[in-house]
Enzyme design. Structure first.
Site: not given
Ligand code: CP
Ligand code: NVA
Length: 313
Positions: A111, A141, A227, A267, A295
């Site tokens: 990430r 995701q 989001d 998400c 997930r």
């Protein structure tokens, strides 16, 4: 293998469009199988003695827990590396970190900030690399989101997804998914934060349309999703974004314009009362907790595929 031999190039999951529709069909079938076994408390450990390294340059709850728990459940182990604890924080080049880590583990999840960072890592990695979120994309995701849609409503092919809010990493990954899997995305963002057609056009020709009015984007949608207005790395813009996005909160009147059986996804983490009203995210059309749980199952299927190849039940 002799020390000098060059291993074959590994397969990576750096963006959604790295995989074909057939590969996603396989991952969705494997996710369902792995989830069913997990719910029956049946051991499934194809990754015994395998190691996942996770590199986090940004905060995480879901990605960290789902990859670590998932790797353990598959019989392997996960090593968590926060940027500040590694030599990355003291300037070690990402290419050298990739060369070293990938000689010691079987798969890597990263990430980070720019997509170019993960691409440079992958270019120098001997093992598969998974994008756990970059500024540009969040493919794990959307893999879980597509699985969640399929689990609740069947195939997503030919459906309409309404994306309300920032044209961010989630939005661009939905556009890629639409092109690969054959559905449409209605995007509504404030003009200053809109999808860049040059960037999206290359990945999703004919699979998305822009709407100035978020309510119009929701009309007839099978899935409404949004989001945060300010993604990680953009915190300095937070005050301006709160003003600019004020009309882009998904609320009950917007949901009422979507199909009666439309789902709502996010998400997470969420800011209730900003990008979505509390009665929508906590309401009957919301599947956000299934989405978060999935997930785990979807990434276990992804790890199995990248490490073991095409496993048949
Ligand atoms: N949705 C998601 O990726 O959550 P985290 O930032 O908590 O990992
Ligand atoms: N767009 C958000 C997603 C967080 C999971 C971010 O990048 O911060």
């Amino acid at each position: 293998m002799p020390v000098s031999a060059t291993p074959p190039a590994p397969k990576h999951f750096l963006q959604f469009s790295d995989f074909s529709r057939e590969e996603f069909d396989h991952l969705i079938a494997r996710t369902r199988w792995i989830k069913d076994r997990f719910k029956r408390y049946e051991l499934y450990q194809p990754l015994r003695d395998r190691t996942l390294a996770m590199v986090f340059e940004k905060a995480s709850t879901r990605t960290r827990v789902s990859f670590e728990a998932g790797m353990n459940q598959l019989g392997g182990i996960a090593i968590n590396l926060n940027r500040g604890d590694t030599q990355l924080s003291r300037g070690e080049p990402i290419e050298d970190v990739a060369r070293v880590i990938s000689r010691m583990v079987d798969v890597v999840m990263i990430r980070t900030f720019e997509q170019s960072i993960i691409e440079r890592f992958a270019m120098h990695s001997r093992v598969p690399v998974i994008n756990g979120l970059t500024n540009e994309y969040h493919p794990c995701q959307i893999l879980a989101d597509v699985y969640t849609y399929v689990e609740h409503r069947g195939s997503i092919r030919g459906k309409t997804v309404a994306w309300i809010g920032d044209a961010n990493n989630m939005c661009y990954t939905w556009l890629q998914a639409a092109a690969v899997l054959g559905f449409k995305v209605h995007v509504s963002s404030p003009a200053a934060y809109a999808v860049d057609p040059g960037r999206a056009g290359a990945t999703a020709p004919g699979h998305w349309a822009a709407f100035a009015d978020p309510a119009a984007a929701c009309r007839g949608a099978d899935l409404v999703t949004t989001d945060v207005w300010t993604s990680m790395g953009f915190e300095s813009e937070n005050d301006a974004r709160k003003r600019d996005f004020a009309n882009w909160m998904v609320d009950a009147p917007m949901m009422a314009l979507a199909k009666p059986d439309a789902l709502f996804m996010h998400c997470l983490p969420v800011h209730r009362g900003e990008e979505v009203a509390a009665d929508v995210i906590d309401g009957p059309q919301s599947v956000v907790w299934d989405e978060a749980e999935n997930r785990l199952h979807a990434q276990k299927a992804l790890l199995e595929y990248l490490v073991c190849g095409h496993v048949s039940p």
